[in-house]
Write a protein that holds these residues in place. Sequence first.
Motif, PDB file in Angstrom:
ATOM      1  N   UNK A  99      -6.441   5.447  -9.568  1.00  0.00           N
ATOM      2  CA  UNK A  99      -5.627   5.020  -8.429  1.00  0.00           C
ATOM      3  C   UNK A  99      -6.323   4.033  -7.497  1.00  0.00           C
ATOM      4  N   UNK A 100      -7.526   3.587  -7.855  1.00  0.00           N
ATOM      5  CA  UNK A 100      -8.234   2.644  -6.987  1.00  0.00           C
ATOM      6  C   UNK A 100      -7.388   1.385  -6.804  1.00  0.00           C
ATOM      7  N   UNK A 101      -7.384   0.887  -5.571  1.00  0.00           N
ATOM      8  CA  UNK A 101      -6.650  -0.333  -5.262  1.00  0.00           C
ATOM      9  C   UNK A 101      -5.166  -0.131  -5.021  1.00  0.00           C
ATOM     10  N   UNK A 102      -4.705   1.106  -5.090  1.00  0.00           N
ATOM     11  CA  UNK A 102      -3.288   1.368  -4.896  1.00  0.00           C
ATOM     12  C   UNK A 102      -2.977   1.727  -3.448  1.00  0.00           C
ATOM     13  N   UNK A 103      -1.741   1.471  -3.078  1.00  0.00           N
ATOM     14  CA  UNK A 103      -1.251   1.779  -1.738  1.00  0.00           C
ATOM     15  C   UNK A 103      -0.330   2.987  -1.843  1.00  0.00           C
ATOM     16  N   UNK A 104      -0.508   3.931  -0.940  1.00  0.00           N
ATOM     17  CA  UNK A 104       0.305   5.142  -0.909  1.00  0.00           C
ATOM     18  C   UNK A 104       0.854   5.342   0.493  1.00  0.00           C
ATOM     19  N   UNK A 105       1.993   5.964   0.568  1.00  0.00           N
ATOM     20  CA  UNK A 105       2.551   6.404   1.847  1.00  0.00           C
ATOM     21  C   UNK A 105       2.709   7.913   1.730  1.00  0.00           C
ATOM     22  N   UNK A 106       1.972   8.620   2.577  1.00  0.00           N
ATOM     23  CA  UNK A 106       1.936  10.079   2.543  1.00  0.00           C
ATOM     24  C   UNK A 106       1.866  10.591   3.974  1.00  0.00           C
ATOM     25  N   UNK A 107       2.090  11.893   4.164  1.00  0.00           N
ATOM     26  CA  UNK A 107       1.866  12.470   5.496  1.00  0.00           C
ATOM     27  C   UNK A 107       0.401  12.342   5.908  1.00  0.00           C
ATOM     28  N   UNK A 108       0.170  12.347   7.210  1.00  0.00           N
ATOM     29  CA  UNK A 108      -1.179  12.272   7.740  1.00  0.00           C
ATOM     30  C   UNK A 108      -1.566  13.661   8.249  1.00  0.00           C
ATOM     31  N   UNK A 109      -2.531  14.324   7.576  1.00  0.00           N
ATOM     32  CA  UNK A 109      -2.913  15.666   8.009  1.00  0.00           C
ATOM     33  C   UNK A 109      -3.598  15.696   9.373  1.00  0.00           C
ATOM     34  N   UNK A 110      -4.086  14.573   9.836  1.00  0.00           N
ATOM     35  CA  UNK A 110      -4.766  14.527  11.134  1.00  0.00           C
ATOM     36  C   UNK A 110      -3.785  14.430  12.295  1.00  0.00           C
TER      37      UNK A 110
END
Length: 171
Positions: free
Chosen positions: A111-122
């Motif tokens: 998955x290197x170099x990929x863009x993801x949209x996910x929840x932010x645990x912080x």
Amino acid sequence: MGAGNPHAQVVFVGEAPGFHEDKEGVPFVGAAGKFLDEMLASINLNRSDVFITNMVHSRPPGNRDPEPQELDASWPYLAAQIQLVKPLVIVTLGRFSKAKFVPDAGPISRVHGQVFVRPNPATGDERQWYVTLYHPAAGLHQADLKAVIKRDFHSIAQALAAASATPITRP
């Protein structure tokens, strides 16, 4: 524990301080830091534009991988940094930060170099933009990865443009 722009649009999260980082108290100041600076310049950024931190904030003995209890103990500090900076994009540098922020994505080698949209645990935000990259030190230890990292770094500019066009709505 971290350095850079406290209002940065991009936060880089590495693994742990190395020898030079531990000595100077600033992340990414050794050889990997010089490579990171070179990569930042390739996308028209510099350290004053971004915020750089690590999953753990003190160097593990013998420069070993951080252990789960060390990652857990450091999480509140890292989460607080992210909450304060409120970046548009979080760049994971290596497998430990990728595992925290994009755990379901698969190994970094895929998955290197990929863009993801996910929840932010912080922050609790439902939508956070992430770019998963190899750690810069990997490019110094494995010459064939250096070109891969250079190419993958351009995903940051793409993610930043996409995140700017669809801003995060905070709860």
